[in-house]
Design an enzyme around this catalytic site. Structure first.
Site, short mmCIF file in Angstrom:
data_model
loop_
_atom_site.label_atom_id
_atom_site.label_comp_id
_atom_site.label_asym_id
_atom_site.label_seq_id
_atom_site.Cartn_x
_atom_site.Cartn_y
_atom_site.Cartn_z
N ASN A 194 -87.02 12.04 56.44
CA ASN A 194 -88.35 11.42 56.39
C ASN A 194 -88.48 10.42 55.26
O ASN A 194 -89.41 10.46 54.46
CB ASN A 194 -89.46 12.50 56.31
N ASP B 181 -86.50 23.10 49.75
CA ASP B 181 -87.51 22.13 50.18
C ASP B 181 -87.97 21.30 48.97
O ASP B 181 -89.16 21.03 48.80
CB ASP B 181 -88.70 22.83 50.86
ZN LIG Z 1 -91.16 20.99 56.22
#
Ligand SMILES: [Zn+2]
Length: 469
Positions: free
Chosen positions: A98, A343
């Site tokens: 992303n 993350d």
């Molecule tokens: Zn995510």
């Protein structure tokens, strides 16, 4: 760039080798960057060496990081992200696509590989390709071209794969290519404007609820599609990332028992933190439940010591109640969760210096992951070997042969040294200046964590060395 050859001897340490299932007192020798000797000590030679001192383990593998380059280099670059990884003990990271532009074609992969090369970091940078063109959710990206270029899977992370037909097609195409779909499980129709996990804390703080059902529904959908696709494409594989609730983990546990090829990861913050932190609590999840395993009342307990509404706690999925956090820990302990993934989501200060609901989601977490896991070990919620497994062989197994690093095989003599050395007897305080990441957005600022990383060696080269304490 010629790599300096690394020579290193670490004597009288606690070795953890999840590949062989062995841990104990030992010594390692690195010569010219190769792990030349791994010696397990016996008898009197082991006196005074324990698992609470200096530990040597294979280099860590992170299945989920955001490096923000290209497009948002003020938040992180490939170079600063890899430096942060090395500081955290990680020698392999898998970057999410992303970025801006999204990694939906091989050119973007070439760019970040060039940035990694230019950084001089020996940390291995792997990447996922986007599932759909531009992450717009409408048309599949060129999955075959991306696979040829070397992506390790496909993900829309930041968002779920938008429609069921696209997820179905993606599981089939990626499966035929031998690659997993890494799903961010969120039913967006249930989370519009959501701010904090549904429950008492959200209600008292006046934050809009984010239902557990949003994750459950998405995991359920993905598993049903996987079961369906697998009949035609035996190679189809699903990895659910940052699973945060007991009910979702139960679905995955059942699916694994039925033989579905699904794996999943949990994050350090969903293991150790809970929604009461939004109210100002700073106690760990295992201290926030009572004898019956139910979340305690942070107001009644006088547990609120910090400022409420800290945007460093805004994350997707949201911090859940303490029952869910300890369920994530139990799932990690019993193998339902295959890996811990950070993350790591660095953000600019301005993107967090706003009211809670407007702050960007994410925690800068790759440098604190080890310390948080060691807290869970210290609390008796996890064994040291399982914690190390979940950072090494667990994620490496999900990658299959797609990591080239020796750490995937454990502490193996004759391979390029890829390892981390940390001292469990040393704590370190999380301070903005001490973080290599550009993202200082962690709720752990000012807190002391165990297990200071002393050395990270990647591919036979020094990736990080702690300054003299
Ligand atoms: Zn995510």
């Amino acid at each position: 760039m010629s790599a300096p050859s690394l020579d290193l001897e670490i004597s009288r340490a606690w070795l953890v080798d999840p590949a062989s299932g062995r841990e104990g007192p030992g010594e390692i020798v690195v010569r010219d960057g190769l792990l030349a000797a791994v010696t397990w000590l016996e008898g009197a030679a082991t006196d005074g060496i324990g698992p609470d001192g200096v530990v040597v383990a294979p280099g860590f593998v992170d299945l989920h990081v955001h490096l923000r380059e290209p497009g948002n280099e003020d938040a992180e670059t490939v170079a600063t992200g890899l430096a942060a990884a090395a500081h955290g003990g990680f020698t392999t990271v898998c970057a999410m696509p992303n970025t801006e532009p999204a990694l939906d074609e091989p050119g973007v992969l070439s760019r970040i590989r060039a940035a990694a090369e230019a950084s001089g970091s020996p940390v291995e940078l792997l990447a996922y390709g986007a599932v759909t063109a531009g992450r717009a959710g409408e048309q599949l990206a060129a999955l075959g071209e991306l696979a040829d270029a070397g992506v390790v899977g496909f993900s829309e992370d930041g968002l779920p794969t938008r429609s069921a037909p696209i997820l179905r097609a993606a599981l089939a195409y990626a499966g035929a290519l031998g690659l997993p779909i890494v799903e961010h499980a969120e039913d967006l129709t249930l989370t519009a404007d959501a701010e904090a996990t549904d429950g008492r804390v959200a209600t008292v703080l006046g934050l809009r609820g984010w239902p557990v059902a949003a994750e459950f529904a998405a995991v359920s959908r993905a598993l049903a599609l996987l079961a369906d696709v697998r009949a035609d494409v035996p190679g189809a594989r699903l990895h659910v990332t940052h699973v945060s609730t007991a009910v979702s983990l139960e679905l995955i546990r059942e699916a694994k028992l039925r033989g579905l090829p699904v794996t999943c990861d949990v994050t350090p913050h969903h293991l150790a933190l809970s929604d009461e932190w939004l109210a100002g609590s700073r106690r760990w999840s295992w201290d926030a439940i009572d004898d019956r395993g139910l979340a305690r009342d942070p107001w009644a307990d006088g547990a609120l010591v910090g400022s409420p509404y800290s945007t460093s706690l805004r994350v997707n999925p949201p911090l859940r109640c303490a029952e869910d956090a300890v369920a994530c820990l139990a799932a990690l302990a019993d193998g339902t969760a295959d890996a811990v993934a950070t993350d790591h989501a660095p953000h600019r200060e301005v993107d967090k210096a706003v009211e809670f609901g407007l702050a960007l989601n994410g925690i800068s977490g790759i440098e604190t992951a080890l310390g948080v896991l060691l807290l869970a070990v210290d609390a008796g919620r996890l064994t040291l070997s399982r914690a190390i497994e979940s950072l090494t062989t667990g994620p490496a197994a999900m990658l299959g042969g797609r990591t080239k690093r020796a750490s995937a095989m454990g502490l193996l003599e004759g391979t390029p040294a890829d390892l981390v050395v940390f001292d469990r007897s040393e704590t370190w305080t999380v301070l903005p200046d001490g973080l290599a990441s550009r993202g200082k957005n962690t709720p752990l600022i000012g807190m002391a964590l165990p297990g200071r990383v002393l050395l990270t060696v990647a591919a036979g080269r020094l990736a990080y060395e702690a300054p003299e304490a």
